[in-house]
Design an enzyme around this catalytic site. Structure first.
Site, PDB file in Angstrom:
ATOM      1  N   ASP A  25     144.505 -19.118 -53.300  1.00 39.74           N
ATOM      2  CA  ASP A  25     144.703 -18.535 -51.974  1.00 39.74           C
ATOM      3  C   ASP A  25     143.369 -18.073 -51.411  1.00 39.74           C
ATOM      4  O   ASP A  25     143.010 -16.891 -51.498  1.00 39.74           O
ATOM      5  CB  ASP A  25     145.716 -17.387 -52.054  1.00 39.74           C
ATOM      6  CG  ASP A  25     147.112 -17.909 -52.360  1.00 39.74           C
ATOM      7  OD1 ASP A  25     147.435 -19.032 -51.925  1.00 39.74           O
ATOM      8  OD2 ASP A  25     147.873 -17.205 -53.035  1.00 39.74           O
ATOM      9  N   LYS A  47     147.507 -24.524 -57.402  1.00 41.23           N
ATOM     10  CA  LYS A  47     148.297 -24.650 -56.174  1.00 41.23           C
ATOM     11  C   LYS A  47     147.367 -24.524 -54.974  1.00 41.23           C
ATOM     12  O   LYS A  47     146.645 -23.535 -54.851  1.00 41.23           O
ATOM     13  CB  LYS A  47     149.378 -23.566 -56.100  1.00 41.23           C
ATOM     14  CG  LYS A  47     150.219 -23.671 -54.829  1.00 41.23           C
ATOM     15  CD  LYS A  47     151.403 -22.721 -54.852  1.00 41.23           C
ATOM     16  CE  LYS A  47     151.108 -21.370 -54.278  1.00 41.23           C
ATOM     17  NZ  LYS A  47     150.958 -21.328 -52.809  1.00 41.23           N
ATOM     18  N   ASP A  74     151.139 -27.189 -51.594  1.00 39.93           N
ATOM     19  CA  ASP A  74     152.240 -26.347 -51.077  1.00 39.93           C
ATOM     20  C   ASP A  74     152.131 -26.243 -49.554  1.00 39.93           C
ATOM     21  O   ASP A  74     151.686 -25.227 -49.030  1.00 39.93           O
ATOM     22  CB  ASP A  74     152.103 -24.975 -51.764  1.00 39.93           C
ATOM     23  CG  ASP A  74     153.133 -23.962 -51.306  1.00 39.93           C
ATOM     24  OD1 ASP A  74     154.195 -24.362 -50.817  1.00 39.93           O
ATOM     25  OD2 ASP A  74     152.847 -22.757 -51.457  1.00 39.93           O
ATOM     26  N   LYS A  76     154.853 -27.149 -47.475  1.00 39.41           N
ATOM     27  CA  LYS A  76     156.196 -26.832 -46.942  1.00 39.41           C
ATOM     28  C   LYS A  76     156.521 -27.626 -45.680  1.00 39.41           C
ATOM     29  O   LYS A  76     156.743 -27.062 -44.602  1.00 39.41           O
ATOM     30  CB  LYS A  76     156.322 -25.329 -46.659  1.00 39.41           C
ATOM     31  CG  LYS A  76     156.067 -24.439 -47.872  1.00 39.41           C
ATOM     32  CD  LYS A  76     156.302 -22.981 -47.527  1.00 39.41           C
ATOM     33  CE  LYS A  76     156.145 -22.046 -48.708  1.00 39.41           C
ATOM     34  NZ  LYS A  76     154.757 -21.899 -49.195  1.00 39.41           N
ATOM     35  N   ASP A  79     160.133 -31.098 -40.498  1.00 35.70           N
ATOM     36  CA  ASP A  79     160.094 -31.778 -39.191  1.00 35.70           C
ATOM     37  C   ASP A  79     161.206 -32.823 -39.205  1.00 35.70           C
ATOM     38  O   ASP A  79     162.024 -32.842 -40.137  1.00 35.70           O
ATOM     39  CB  ASP A  79     158.699 -32.406 -38.975  1.00 35.70           C
ATOM     40  CG  ASP A  79     158.330 -32.509 -37.489  1.00 35.70           C
ATOM     41  OD1 ASP A  79     159.179 -32.985 -36.696  1.00 35.70           O
ATOM     42  OD2 ASP A  79     157.210 -32.126 -37.140  1.00 35.70           O
ATOM     43  N   THR A 132     161.088 -15.949 -49.589  1.00 34.45           N
ATOM     44  CA  THR A 132     161.441 -14.636 -50.164  1.00 34.45           C
ATOM     45  C   THR A 132     161.143 -13.498 -49.193  1.00 34.45           C
ATOM     46  O   THR A 132     161.616 -12.383 -49.381  1.00 34.45           O
ATOM     47  CB  THR A 132     160.713 -14.404 -51.500  1.00 34.45           C
ATOM     48  OG1 THR A 132     159.359 -14.818 -51.337  1.00 34.45           O
ATOM     49  CG2 THR A 132     161.345 -15.173 -52.622  1.00 34.45           C
ATOM     50  N   ARG A 225     146.892 -13.530 -57.459  1.00 38.62           N
ATOM     51  CA  ARG A 225     145.988 -12.376 -57.591  1.00 38.62           C
ATOM     52  C   ARG A 225     145.775 -11.866 -59.014  1.00 38.62           C
ATOM     53  O   ARG A 225     144.642 -11.485 -59.344  1.00 38.62           O
ATOM     54  CB  ARG A 225     146.454 -11.268 -56.636  1.00 38.62           C
ATOM     55  CG  ARG A 225     146.135 -11.600 -55.189  1.00 38.62           C
ATOM     56  CD  ARG A 225     146.954 -10.806 -54.207  1.00 38.62           C
ATOM     57  NE  ARG A 225     148.348 -11.219 -54.221  1.00 38.62           N
ATOM     58  CZ  ARG A 225     149.280 -10.716 -53.411  1.00 38.62           C
ATOM     59  NH1 ARG A 225     148.959  -9.793 -52.540  1.00 38.62           N
ATOM     60  NH2 ARG A 225     150.526 -11.151 -53.464  1.00 38.62           N
TER      61      ARG A 225
END
Ligand code: C5P
Length: 249
Positions: A25, A47, A74, A76, A79, A132, A225
């Site tokens: 990230d 990822k 990832d 997502k 469409d 989530t 993290r």
């Protein structure tokens, strides 16, 4: 519960525990590649999400892939079926291609089938069920049937994903056992919200330790993290893997 190893699904992943996937990230592919070099031998997958992929594009992909790890891309996708199928083809033309991609189950059965057909076995394609971040009030606001709990919806969307030919789902540690029971052992579960005992929880709400998620049947644990922000990321990852191996039955 089920602790069949992920190695049965994706060659190169471990046979004696759940796989550990580090979430990259960040925006800078050079930083991501440096981190992966330092984690060499201590994580099984990486990822790449929207933040990194949209910042680096195809040019940065090769840099991140230098580490030689399988990548879960990832993005997502969500469409119309035709557009998703074409987007899948674009993603599979990355060199080397991702090991896993994902689509929103809420895109519907035809969209998921189009994604599975476009993949044609060249990588794994999994579904995002409910984000989530959505709680029961958000689901009601969107217009979902209020008599269905988030868990009912997750199981329903996961079932649709399997029927459409997808290989698995992303789910919280608290849903893994139910998905295993309902959808069987060959349906991949990729599980974020993982916090080793004592790690900072941050903004995650529904967390579990790596060992608990593995015991519930998780195939791949996504950890960001607790590894990326550790003073020694390799040591943090090694600690997780040692605990997973010890706990695997
Ligand atoms: O840093 P942390 O371990 O919380 O990172 C978890 C990763 O998993 C992040 O990349 C986050 O976007 C992703 N994720 C999540 N919850 C979901 C789906 C994805 O935390 N439901």
């Amino acid at each position: 519960m089920n602790q069949a190893p992920i190695g049965r699904h994706i060659p190169g992943l471990p046979a004696d525990r759940a796989a550990l996937c580090v979430a990259l990230d960040m925006k800078d592919p050079v930083r991501a590649a440096d981190l992966l070099r330092g984690l060499s031998g201590h994580v099984d997958m990486a990822k790449v999400g929207m933040e990194l992929f949209y910042a680096m594009g195809r040019a940065g992909w090769a840099t991140v892939m230098e580490a030689g790890l399988p990548v879960f891309l990832d993005l997502k996708l969500h469409d119309i079926p035709h557009t998703v199928a074409r987007a899948v083809e674009s993603l599979l033309s990355l060199d080397p291609p991702p090991a896993i991609i994902n689509v929103h189950a809420a895109g519907g059965p035809a969209m998921m089938r189009a994604a599975a057909e476009a993949v044609a076995g060249r990588c794994r394609v999994i579904a995002v069920t409910l984000l989530t971040a959505l709680d029961a009030a958000d689901l009601a606001a969107i217009g979902f049937d209020p008599s269905l709990t988030p868990r009912d919806l997750v199981l329903r969307l996961a079932t649709l994903a399997r029927e459409a030919g997808l290989d698995g789902v992303v789910c919280s540690p608290h849903e893994v056992a139910a998905i295993r029971t309902e959808l069987g052992h060959d349906f991949l579960t990729i599980v974020p919200g993982i916090r080793p005992a004592g790690a900072a929880i941050g903004d995650q709400k529904r967390i579990a330790t790596p060992e608990t998620a593995q015991a519930a049947g998780a195939d791949i644990l996504v950890v960001g993290r607790p590894i990326v922000q550790a003073a020694d990321p390799a040591m943090a990852a090694r600690g997780i893997i040692e605990n997973l191996k010890e706990a695997f039955t």
